[in-house]
Scaffold this active site. Structure first.
Site, PDB file in Angstrom:
ATOM      1  N   TYR A 124      40.196  41.840  38.960  1.00 51.58           N
ATOM      2  CA  TYR A 124      40.153  41.072  40.027  1.00 51.58           C
ATOM      3  C   TYR A 124      41.348  40.619  40.764  1.00 51.58           C
ATOM      4  CZ  TYR A 124      35.285  40.017  39.226  1.00 51.58           C
ATOM      5  OH  TYR A 124      33.926  40.200  38.757  1.00 51.58           O
ATOM      6  N   LYS A 191      37.369  43.580  24.622  1.00 52.33           N
ATOM      7  CA  LYS A 191      36.937  45.039  24.466  1.00 52.33           C
ATOM      8  C   LYS A 191      38.374  45.507  23.723  1.00 52.33           C
ATOM      9  CE  LYS A 191      34.303  48.505  24.411  1.00 52.33           C
ATOM     10  NZ  LYS A 191      32.747  48.884  23.864  1.00 52.33           N
ATOM     11  N   ASP A 224      30.215  44.254  24.151  1.00 54.80           N
ATOM     12  CA  ASP A 224      28.789  44.795  24.229  1.00 54.80           C
ATOM     13  C   ASP A 224      28.108  44.187  23.222  1.00 54.80           C
ATOM     14  OD1 ASP A 224      30.996  46.024  22.748  1.00 54.80           O
ATOM     15  OD2 ASP A 224      29.920  48.030  22.920  1.00 54.80           O
ATOM     16  N   ASP A 248      32.843  37.194  34.250  1.00 60.85           N
ATOM     17  CA  ASP A 248      31.750  37.321  35.295  1.00 60.85           C
ATOM     18  C   ASP A 248      30.244  37.714  34.881  1.00 60.85           C
ATOM     19  OD1 ASP A 248      30.832  37.100  37.935  1.00 60.85           O
ATOM     20  OD2 ASP A 248      32.039  38.991  38.440  1.00 60.85           O
TER      21      ASP A 248
END
Ligand code: NAD
Length: 358
Positions: A124, A191, A224, A248
């Site tokens: 972002y 991640k 995930d 988000d």
């Protein structure tokens, strides 16, 4: 003296939910002097910009703002005004509670999750290189030279910066929030198995900070796996802290667990300024239809009242909203099964809440 607060009615469904929210907040008896300002699509025609200077100045002066959703064109056009406001005032925390209210349509019950999302950096940051531009070609050859990796010449590139400074302050906020609100556990989302220098850094920082808060449990989850776990056993989680993009996406997942975006408020908090908003967008297809659920912005109002020290009024308003939802008589379409037309409009739901406060 009353609290002076900037109020931005916004785009799409914004003005309708703002009107109802304002009435509900005022019905608690709190003394607020609203400073109504424009931003977003609706400001362009009048001011030639989606973020007029006078709106920025109002937020800067009042320090607290309640903001309805603002439209951002997808793919092209001006950049998100929401992101601009966060960056302008260094609102580095995005705090989103996801709480189950009895009467809401949901597969789960008694959920009470908090998502704390880093608000300033990650994908972002707005550092992007457009396909076909000279700077993009230069970056592609620099990457080839320094890493040996090939990027197709027809690629666009977005940069993902994650810093120690921003990771430290968001993780610290999560632990402080846990302590203050007697929460048991903080879970860091990442991640790091794939992005070692960005998500790996975030995870290292989170592990380091957690050592200073031995009274709060700490764990981490790969994003995930986190998504699956939240669907299968959300009751195992308490506070989730994440870099910007995962925060988000996980927020909307959590909204889905507690009845949808219409039930999910948020606060963007910095050292000096705080902006309260609904997690959902401007839902343009419902504009002017007196149809959508005003609860998310009302709950953002509850968070705002708490932030300005009006905790009792915040609790009263939350209780009135919870009662109306539980009774299920004056609720909007999203509380019903698809096809069930036994619902009321935005204004009527607002009136039911106001009548509980009288
Ligand atoms: P959206 O949240 O506006 O709408 C998605 C769907 O969610 C709607 O079609 C509707 O079915 C449902 N929904 C949303 N709010 C609801 C409510 N209060 N009650 C009942 N149902 C509700 O998302 P979008 O369509 O992806 O985005 C529309 C615009 O909003 C875009 O321009 C986007 O950039 C902007 N946006 C703004 C913010 C913000 O201001 N903070 C946040 C997200 C999206």
């Amino acid at each position: 003296m009353g609290h002076r607060i900037t109020l931005i009615p916004g785009d799409g469904i914004g003005p309708e939910i703002t009107e109802v929210t304002k009435e509900c907040i005022e019905a608690t008896g709190v003394d607020i002097d609203w400073d109504i300002q424009e931003a977003g699509e609706c400001a362009i025609e009048k001011y030639g910009t989606p973020m007029p200077d006078r709106t920025l100045k109002s937020i800067e002066k009042n320090k607290v703002c309640l903001k309805a959703p603002l439209t951002t064109p997808v793919g092209s056009g001006y950049r998100s005004v929401n992101v601009y406001i966060r960056q302008q005032f260094n609102l580095y925390v995005c705090l989103r509670p996801f709480k189950f209210y009895e009467g809401v349509r949901s597969r789960y019950s008694s959920l009470d999750l908090i998502v704390i999302r880093e608000n300033m950096e990650d994908l972002y940051a707005g550092i992007e290189f457009e396909r076909g531009k000279k700077d993009t070609a230069d970056l592609i050859s620099f990457i080839k030279k320094t890493t040996g990796k090939e990027i197709g010449t027809d690629s666009g590139i977005s940069i993902k910066p994650i810093s120690v400074t921003n990771s430290e302050r968001i993780v610290r906020f999560a632990f402080e929030y846990a302590r203050k609100n007697r929460r048991k556990k903080v879970t860091a989302i990442h991640k790091a198995n794939i992005m070692k220098f960005t998500d790996g850094l975030f995870l290292d920082v989170a592990r380091e900070i957690s050592k200073k808060y031995t009274d709060v449990e700490f764990e981490d989850r790969i994003v995930d796996n986190m998504a699956m776990q939240l669907v299968q056993k959300p009751e195992l989680y308490d506070i989730l802290v994440a870099p910007n993009l995962y925060g988000d996406i996980v927020s909307d997942l959590c909204a889905g667990l507690v009845g949808g975006l219409g039930m999910s408020p948020g606060a963007n908090i910095g050292e000096e300024v705080a902006v309260f908003e609904a997690t959902h967008g401007s839902a343009p297809k419902y504009k002017g239809m007196n149809k959508v659920n005003p609860s998310a912005l009302i709950l953002a109002g509850v968070m705002m009242l708490d932030y300005i020290g009006e905790t009792e009024k915040a609790e009263t308003l939350e209780h009135a909203l919870a009662e109306v939802i539980k009774e299920g008589k004056y609720v909007t379409y999203d509380f019903r099964d698809p096809g069930d037309t036994n619902c009321v409009g935005t204004r009527e739901m607002g009136q039911a809440i106001v009548s509980k406060l009288k």
